[in-house]
Scaffold this motif. Structure first.
Motif, PDB file in Angstrom:
ATOM      1  N   ARG A 190      -4.401 -53.764  -8.384  1.00  0.00           N
ATOM      2  CA  ARG A 190      -5.787 -53.481  -8.765  1.00  0.00           C
ATOM      3  C   ARG A 190      -6.600 -54.771  -8.848  1.00  0.00           C
ATOM      4  O   ARG A 190      -7.718 -54.850  -8.345  1.00  0.00           O
ATOM      5  N   PRO A 192      -4.418 -52.062  -1.522  1.00  0.00           N
ATOM      6  CA  PRO A 192      -4.353 -50.605  -1.530  1.00  0.00           C
ATOM      7  C   PRO A 192      -2.971 -50.079  -1.923  1.00  0.00           C
ATOM      8  O   PRO A 192      -1.952 -50.681  -1.618  1.00  0.00           O
ATOM      9  N   THR A 208      -0.955 -46.514  -1.440  1.00  0.00           N
ATOM     10  CA  THR A 208      -0.974 -45.243  -0.716  1.00  0.00           C
ATOM     11  C   THR A 208       0.021 -44.286  -1.354  1.00  0.00           C
ATOM     12  O   THR A 208       1.155 -44.672  -1.658  1.00  0.00           O
ATOM     13  N   ARG A 264      -6.464 -41.837 -10.145  1.00  0.00           N
ATOM     14  CA  ARG A 264      -7.926 -42.010 -10.102  1.00  0.00           C
ATOM     15  C   ARG A 264      -8.361 -43.450  -9.832  1.00  0.00           C
ATOM     16  O   ARG A 264      -9.561 -43.709  -9.687  1.00  0.00           O
ATOM     17  N   PRO A 288      -9.465 -46.822  -8.078  1.00  0.00           N
ATOM     18  CA  PRO A 288     -10.215 -46.964  -6.826  1.00  0.00           C
ATOM     19  C   PRO A 288      -9.390 -47.481  -5.652  1.00  0.00           C
ATOM     20  O   PRO A 288      -9.742 -47.234  -4.493  1.00  0.00           O
ATOM     21  N   ASN A 289      -8.295 -48.174  -5.905  1.00  0.00           N
ATOM     22  CA  ASN A 289      -7.470 -48.687  -4.809  1.00  0.00           C
ATOM     23  C   ASN A 289      -6.302 -47.763  -4.460  1.00  0.00           C
ATOM     24  O   ASN A 289      -5.463 -48.113  -3.633  1.00  0.00           O
ATOM     25  N   VAL A 290      -6.259 -46.579  -5.065  1.00  0.00           N
ATOM     26  CA  VAL A 290      -5.206 -45.599  -4.775  1.00  0.00           C
ATOM     27  C   VAL A 290      -5.765 -44.537  -3.844  1.00  0.00           C
ATOM     28  O   VAL A 290      -6.792 -43.931  -4.123  1.00  0.00           O
ATOM     29  N   GLU A 291      -5.068 -44.334  -2.725  1.00  0.00           N
ATOM     30  CA  GLU A 291      -5.463 -43.298  -1.771  1.00  0.00           C
ATOM     31  C   GLU A 291      -4.333 -42.287  -1.625  1.00  0.00           C
ATOM     32  O   GLU A 291      -3.204 -42.653  -1.294  1.00  0.00           O
ATOM     33  N   VAL A 292      -4.653 -41.035  -1.889  1.00  0.00           N
ATOM     34  CA  VAL A 292      -3.700 -39.951  -1.660  1.00  0.00           C
ATOM     35  C   VAL A 292      -3.935 -39.458  -0.235  1.00  0.00           C
ATOM     36  O   VAL A 292      -5.039 -39.045   0.115  1.00  0.00           O
ATOM     37  N   VAL A 293      -2.885 -39.520   0.580  1.00  0.00           N
ATOM     38  CA  VAL A 293      -2.990 -39.188   1.999  1.00  0.00           C
ATOM     39  C   VAL A 293      -2.498 -37.762   2.235  1.00  0.00           C
ATOM     40  O   VAL A 293      -1.353 -37.424   1.915  1.00  0.00           O
ATOM     41  N   CYS A 341       3.567 -43.242   6.500  1.00  0.00           N
ATOM     42  CA  CYS A 341       2.449 -43.938   5.857  1.00  0.00           C
ATOM     43  C   CYS A 341       2.716 -45.438   5.786  1.00  0.00           C
ATOM     44  O   CYS A 341       1.836 -46.256   6.080  1.00  0.00           O
ATOM     45  N   ARG A 376       0.433 -48.120   8.052  1.00  0.00           N
ATOM     46  CA  ARG A 376      -0.429 -49.026   7.291  1.00  0.00           C
ATOM     47  C   ARG A 376       0.192 -50.404   7.106  1.00  0.00           C
ATOM     48  O   ARG A 376      -0.391 -51.266   6.461  1.00  0.00           O
TER      49      ARG A 376
END
Length: 110
Positions: free
Chosen positions: A29, A34, A36, A60, A62-67, A97, A101
């Motif tokens: 963070r 990121p 993933t 939640r 901001p640098n966490v992406e649920v794919v 993933c 990435r």
């Protein structure tokens, strides 16, 4: 850090307050790296939301992406499973993933 992919085991450990994962998430963070999370891993770990405040807060960030496992991803996962002669869709999506990435995969699997 280019980023990291969390599997279900990493999410469970984080939810239980594992210190090393808490530090890793803080560093990611801070640096904007990121994280993933394949959606299937969320499905495997999301059980009692009222008791999973750590996990809910993490998802939640901001640098966490649920794919999502959409049609394109699903077909690639299927091809990967065929090549690996394996059946675990979620594990294959985690691997995909990480590969796509170029991220480190945190897994509890051998």
């Amino acid at each position: 850090m280019k980023g990291v992919v969390f599997d279900a085991g990493a999410l469970i450990a984080l939810d239980r307050g594992d210190r090393s994962l808490t530090i890793l998430v803080s560093e990611a963070r801070r640096s904007g790296a990121p994280i993933t999370v394949p959606a299937g891993c969320v499905a495997q770990t999301w059980r009692t939301p009222s008791r999973q405040a750590r996990l809910a807060t993490f998802l939640r960030l901001p640098n966490v992406e649920v794919v999502a496992l959409d049609d394109e991803e699903a077909r690639l996962v299927g091809l990967l499973l065929a090549r690996a002669r394996s059946r675990d869709v979620v594990d294959a999506h985690v691997a995909l993933c990480g590969h796509r990435r170029r991220q480190l995969v945190l897994t509890s699997d051998p």
